[in-house]
Each structure stands twice: as structure tokens, then as C-alpha cells.
Design a protein around this motif. Structure first.
Motif, PDB file in Angstrom:
ATOM      1  N   THR A 301       0.835  -1.206   0.000  1.00 41.93           N
ATOM      2  CA  THR A 301       0.000   0.000   0.000  1.00 41.93           C
ATOM      3  C   THR A 301       0.869   1.255   0.000  1.00 41.93           C
ATOM      4  OG1 THR A 301      -1.626  -1.227   1.272  1.00 41.93           O
ATOM      5  CG2 THR A 301      -1.889   1.167   1.220  1.00 41.93           C
ATOM      6  N   TYR A 302       1.832   1.297   0.907  1.00 45.09           N
ATOM      7  CA  TYR A 302       2.638   2.518   1.036  1.00 45.09           C
ATOM      8  C   TYR A 302       3.696   2.649  -0.066  1.00 45.09           C
ATOM      9  CZ  TYR A 302       0.536   3.955   5.447  1.00 45.09           C
ATOM     10  OH  TYR A 302      -0.335   4.407   6.418  1.00 45.09           O
ATOM     11  N   ILE A 308      -1.076   8.340  -2.900  1.00 49.13           N
ATOM     12  CA  ILE A 308      -1.871   8.610  -1.686  1.00 49.13           C
ATOM     13  C   ILE A 308      -1.752  10.102  -1.337  1.00 49.13           C
ATOM     14  CG2 ILE A 308      -2.283   7.995   0.729  1.00 49.13           C
ATOM     15  CD1 ILE A 308      -0.926   5.296   0.189  1.00 49.13           C
ATOM     16  N   VAL A 431      -9.306   4.444  -6.490  1.00 49.49           N
ATOM     17  CA  VAL A 431      -8.398   3.466  -5.875  1.00 49.49           C
ATOM     18  C   VAL A 431      -8.832   2.122  -6.438  1.00 49.49           C
ATOM     19  CG1 VAL A 431      -7.655   2.362  -3.740  1.00 49.49           C
ATOM     20  CG2 VAL A 431      -8.216   4.789  -3.745  1.00 49.49           C
ATOM     21  N   SER A 475      -5.779  -2.515   3.018  1.00 52.95           N
ATOM     22  CA  SER A 475      -5.130  -1.507   2.205  1.00 52.95           C
ATOM     23  C   SER A 475      -6.046  -0.285   2.038  1.00 52.95           C
ATOM     24  CB  SER A 475      -4.785  -2.128   0.851  1.00 52.95           C
ATOM     25  OG  SER A 475      -4.251  -1.175   0.006  1.00 52.95           O
ATOM     26  N   VAL A 479      -5.363   3.611   3.205  1.00 44.45           N
ATOM     27  CA  VAL A 479      -5.422   4.746   2.266  1.00 44.45           C
ATOM     28  C   VAL A 479      -6.454   5.772   2.756  1.00 44.45           C
ATOM     29  CG1 VAL A 479      -6.065   5.441  -0.083  1.00 44.45           C
ATOM     30  CG2 VAL A 479      -4.657   3.406   0.264  1.00 44.45           C
TER      31      VAL A 479
END
Ligand code: S6P
Length: 600
Positions: A301-302, A308, A431, A475, A479
């Protein structure tokens, strides 16, 4: 901007673990040294700070101060609880697994119970999971902070869902080991061990459990934890309480607390299901593998920090000019959108229109036990049709709309919605979760073209369908937590890493507010509480009526007042009257700046 070269070194990562660091506070209420300057950070730095905070969840245990998510003790207790779940899955007659909590913890209890009941339905097995949440199903979508303080309500709602059951595994979740609602439920379990086995999930060491008297009760949360610790020696009760480090916004347990709750419980249920239905024994290795997979979810995710940050920036701009942010989702990740949106009111004092979530299929998708709640008011209208009727007509380019979908959703529906939104605002983002190697269809490309940005998150194709869904959900949670937190930071709602304009609507928040006033004004506790009450009742002198009332009465009054803590702080710092403080804040509504003007 502070933090233009923001990096996080190992000593800052572990600073909170020192016994001298804010020693009077439990971990869940400490302020995180990593985010001291989050209020001045750029969107990109905000996201990197949140990433660093989240990665603390998986830090290894060091020394003896705090056990962690990956500590042996925690893994062993997870195995023991999974074995209890397995027993119920194999012989569900007259048995139940109940998950319960307040606020975010209750919402996650609901989500996890729903996920695993769905898994059972797919296997043509009967449902064994149930949930309770303080304030009932309306609390799934809106702030209901007061019922958190009610242990009797907790006990009664547990009794109700367990009627006629002979064996109940009760899993109470309270990140801060503090909610009286959950304490009441655990006490009921301890009184009836022939039926109930209690499990407590939280993120403070046992000795930091809240020890404040609960009105009308002979026990505190701390007493309940002590009794459970004793019984845990004979596996008649279980305590799973690793530390995951302080929250990025002090006390905001919806963030790491919520994520860690989701991770822990999904691992326990997943291994229990695998043991009951596919003969995979429950082992510590298996548990560790699942935990590591969650860590990977964070990494994946990051790895999208840029994307993001773009979303944080867009949402922040919308909120700053008084416009709104909408999450329009499909499938279970959409439920995370509902949850994230519902938390903005208690966390940031946001209006329900500021950030709203909608799910394709509305209450059919939610499948909550009380059924559709639309009749309770517009904030309970959660279907895409509701968005189309209530929100879409008034949208413009200053509003941010975020589509949340996965490759398993009907992309033509997503396209239809994207087109409709695009007629009103170009500020449309997406997303999108998909599996590695999946090539984008023409329709998919068309959706991307309609969106200003698309966060495309790729997941390993080797994962099973159920674990893929859980990864998408976690995830999406990360976010959206970043989007809503970051946007409110950019709006100026946070001072350092404290939410000042918090609502004082339950005892935990009342205590947090008093502490915050002490910290920021440097005045004694008694003076801070007195000023808090003056701001709350809007009087310059406390009457005997007020001073003789208890905290419950103050909390009731707080439901209808705004800006209580900022007003109290301005009064404390300047010695001015409430009227004067009000006019200061009217001139400078961004609390951080108003406060700073006085502090400097
Ligand atoms: C926190 C959130 C709250 C908490 C609730 C329960 O960010 O806004 O609603 O979830 O107060 O807290 P706990 O510590 O019992 O899980």
C-alpha cells in the motif's frame, strides 16, 4: 514547512518505548514522536509519517517493556483462541462467537463477523459469528460515543445475542483497555464461566488498563483485566494485548488500533477456519506467516506514497474551502469507506457531509443485523442511489470524489458512475485493486481517463480469494485513514499531533480534553477542568448546579456544544472571558493558528 527533509531514524521510531516517555499515559494515549510536526507537514510527508507510524505495528520486541504483535506470547495466545474458535466451528450447535466493541472497535467487530459468516455460508455451514456495538447498528455509521460509558448496556446486549446459547466465545475489543461497555460484558462472562469464555483484545499492557471507577459498578476495567489474567493461567480467559505504538494523531485508535484489531482477528479466524475445514493444523508458524502477510500489505500500500499524497492533497483542498469528499465504493472495501467517513465526526468534529461513504447495494451489501436504517436520517443513506439523489446534483470541481473498486467488481457499473460524476466534477479519483499480471481492459482504461488520478494497487496472484479480500480491505483502510486524517490536518484541525477540537462526549474524551488543556496551557489539572466546564456550559462562573453534577451530566451537555476545548484553551492562555475567546476564534477559526498566536 517543517519536515521538508523528513526522515525517520531508529531512535525516533522507538522513543515512545522509553519508561520516561509520557510515563503517566497508556501507550494508546501517548503522543507519537514521529508525528510531532504533522500539523506543518506537506501531504507527502504526512503520508510518510503515517507509514512510519503504521510500520511500528510490526516492530520486534526489544527488552521487556512491551510485548509486540510478533512476540511469542501473543502468537501463542492467538493459537489458543483459534483452537477455541475451531472447536465451535466443528460443533456449532448452541454455540456462538461474539465480537464486540465501541466506535471503530465495534465497527470492526461487525466487519469481521460478517466476513467469516459469509465464508461459512459459502461452505454451506451455519453461521457462528455475531457482533455487538455500543449504541447498536446506528453506531456502525455515526458517532455514538455515550453508550461506550455504559457497562449495563454492554452486558444486556451481550445477553440478548447469546440467548439460548450454551457455549459462547466472547471477544471484547477495547484498544485502550478502557471502554466500560466492554468491561460490563467481560464481567458478565467472568460471572458465568459455564457458558462464556472471555477474550480481550487491546493495545496497552495490562497494568495500563483504565482504573477509573465506573459509575454504578463495583469494578474498573483494570479489575476485570486482573481477574482475566488470573484465569488465563488455566486458559479460562485470554488476553491479547500487544503494543503497537502511539497513534499518529494522539488517541486516535481508529488508525493503528483498528488496523491491528483487523489483522489479529482475521488471522485467528482464518487459521481456525483452515483447521476446521481444510485440515490445516493451527501452528505458530502459520500464524506468523499470516502476520507477515499483513506487514506485506502495508508495504504494498505505502509503495504508492505519491498517489496517496495526491489524494490527501485533493481532499484537503476540498475541506479547506468548505466542500466535501465522497467515497463511492463497491464490495467490502466500500464498507471501509463507510467506516472511515463515520469516524470523522468524533475525531475531527467534522459535519457528516464533509466526508461521506457510499456502498454499491447499500444495506443489502452491509447486511447488518438491524437491517436498513435510512429512516434515521440522511446520514444513514448509504447506497449509490442515495449519492445520486442527495449529493451528485450539488457537486462541483471543488468536491473530491473517490471511486473504490477491485478487479472483481462489475467495471461497467463503475464506468457508468464515473461518467455521471464527471458531468459535475473533474475532481474524480480512483483506488483500484487488482492482481498481478491482470491486464487493463479498454473499459478500465476509459475509467482511468475520466479520473484525475488512479491509485492502482497490485496484489500477488498467489493469494487465495478470501485473503485477497482482506488485503484489499486493510489496504483501503490505510489509504482512507490517510486521506481523511491528512485532509483534516491540512484543514488546520490538528495542533502538533493533537486533535484540539475534540468532542467531549464520553468519559475517555473528557479526560483526554482535560489532559490536553493541562499540556498546552501548563496550568494545574483543577484549573483546566474548571475552565473546560465553563466552556462547556458557556458560563464565566460555575454555578453550584454545575459543580455538583457528575461527569455523565457534563457529557450530556457536551453533545450540544461546539469548540469547547479551543475556547477553554484560549481562556486559559489569555485569561480572557468566554465571549472574548469566542471572538478570537471567530477571527481565526483554524485552531492551530489561533492557539499558536497566543503561545508565541
Ligand atoms: C477512535 C474512535 C473511537 C474509538 C472508541 C473505542 O479513533 O474515534 O470511536 O474507537 O472510543 O475505543 P476503544 O479504546 O475502546 O477501542
Amino acid at each position: 514547512m517543517a519536515g521538508s527533509d523528513w526522515t525517520c531514524d531508529v531512535s525516533t521510531m522507538r522513543e515512545w518505548e522509553s519508561p520516561d516517555y509520557e510515563p503517566s499515559l497508556p501507550v494508546s494515549e501517548k503522543s507519537n514522536p514521529l508525528t510531532r510536526d504533522i500539523d506543518r507537514a506537506s501531504p507527502n510527508h504526512i503520508v510518510r509519517m503515517l507509514q512510519a507510524c503504521d510500520s511500528q505495528m510490526f516492530q520486534e520486541e526489544e527488552g521487556t517493556t512491551y510485548q509486540r504483535l510478533l512476540s511469542d506470547n501473543v502468537v501463542i495466545t492467538m493459537m489458543e483462541v483459534a483452537e477455541r474458535v475451531e472447536l465451535i466451528l466443528k460443533d456449532p450447535q448452541d454455540s456462538l462467537v461474539v465480537l464486540s466493541g465501541c466506535g471503530t472497535s465495534g465497527r470492526l467487530a461487525f466487519l469481521i463477523a460478517s466476513t467469516f459468516n459469509r465464508a461459512l455460508r459459502q461452505l454451506k455451514q451455519s453461521s457462528v459469528y455475531s457482533y455487538t456495538i455500543a449504541g447498536g447498528d446506528r453506531a456502525l455509521l455515526s458517532s455514538q460515543e455515550a453508550p461506550e460509558d455504559d457497562p449495563i448496556l454492554g452486558m444486556l446486549s451481550l445477553k440478548k445475542v447469546c440467548e439460548g446459547k450454551k457455549r459462547v466465545l466472547f471477544i471484547g475489543i477495547s484498544c485502550g483497555l478502557s471502554a466500560p461497555f466492554v468491561a460490563g460484558q467481560l464481567d458478565l462472562c467472568l460471572q458465568h464461566p459455564e457458558v462464556y469464555t472471555p477474550v480481550l483484545i487491546g493495545f496497552n499492557p495490562a497494568h495500563q488498563a483504565r482504573d477509573e471507577p465506573i459509575p454504578g459498578c463495583t469494578f474498573t476495567f483494570h479489575n476485570v483485566v486482573e481477574r482475566m489474567q488470573e484465569l488465563s493461567k488455566s486458559q479460562m480467559a485470554f488476553l491479547i494485548n500487544p503494543s503497537v505504538g502511539p497513534e499518529a494523531i494522539s488517541g486516535s485508535s481508529r488508525m493503528k488500533g483498528g488496523s491491528a484489531t483487523k489483522i489479529l482477528l482475521e488471522v485467528i479466524m482464518s487459521v481456525a477456519h483452515a483447521a476446521a475445514f481444510s485440515k490445516t493444523p493451527i501452528t505458530s508458524k502459520g500464524i506468523l506467516q499470516h502476520l507477515k502477510a499483513s506487514e506485506k500489505t502495508l508495504d504494498i500500500t505505502y509503495s504508492q506514497t505519491e498517489g496517496i499524497s495526491g489524494l490527501v492533497e485533493a481532499a484537503g483542498k476540498s475541506l479547506r474551502c468548505g466542500r466535501r469528499v465522497c467515497y463511492l465504493g463497491w464490495g467490502s472495501p466500500a464498507v471501509l469507506g463507510l467506516i472511515d467517513a463515520s469516524e470523522c465526526n468524533p475525531t475531527f468534529g467534522a459535519a457528516f457531509e464533509d466526508i461521506r461513504g457510499f456502498v454499491n447495494g447499500g444495506y443489502r451489501e452491509l447486511n447488518n443485523s438491524e437491517g436498513p436504517l435510512n429512516s434515521l436520517g440522511p446520514e444513514f443513506c448509504i447506497a449509490h442511489e442515495d449519492f445520486v439523489h442527495q449529493v451528485l446534483p450539488s457537486l462541483n470541481d471543488q468536491d473530491t470524489v473517490l471511486l473504490i473498486y477491485t478487479h472483481s467488481d462489475d467495471v461497467s457499473e463503475v464506468m457508468k458512475m464515473a461518467r455521471r460524476v464527471r458531468e459535475k466534477t473533474s475532481n474524480l479519483h480512483a483506488v483500484y485493486h487488482h492482481v498481478d499480471g491482470d491486464t487493463a481492459t479498454a473499459l478500465q482504461e476509459d475509467i482511468n481517463k475520466l479520473c484525475l488520478s488512479t491509485l492502482k494497487v497490485s496484489w500477488p496472484s498467489s493469494a487465495s480469494a478470501s485473503s485477497l479480500h482482506m488485503q484489499w480491505e486493510l489496504s483501503t483502510k490505510l489509504v482512507l485513514n490517510a486521506v481523511s486524517t491528512g485532509a483534516h490536518v491540512l484543514k488546520g484541525k490538528i495542533y502538533q499531533n493533537y486533535m484540539i477540537d475534540l468532542q467531549v462526549t464520553n468519559s475517555k474524551l473528557y479526560r483526554r480534553a482535560t489532559r490536553l488543556l493541562q499540556k498546552l496551557s501548563g496550568r494545574p489539572e483543577a484549573q483546566c477542568e474548571e475552565t473546560l466546564l465553563k466552556a462547556l456550559y458557556r458560563v464565566d462562573k460555575l454555578t453550584p448546579d454545575i459543580t455538583s453534577s457528575d461527569m455523565t451530566a457534563h457529557i450530556l451537555t457536551a453533545r450540544n456544544t461546539t469548540k469547547v476545548v479551543p475556547l477553554a484553551l484560549v481562556c486559559l492562555l489569555t485569561g480572557c472571558s468566554l465571549e472574548e475567546a469566542k471572538s478570537h476564534l471567530e477571527q481565526q477559526p483554524i485552531v492551530r493558528e489561533a492557539v499558536e498566536a497566543f503561545l508565541t
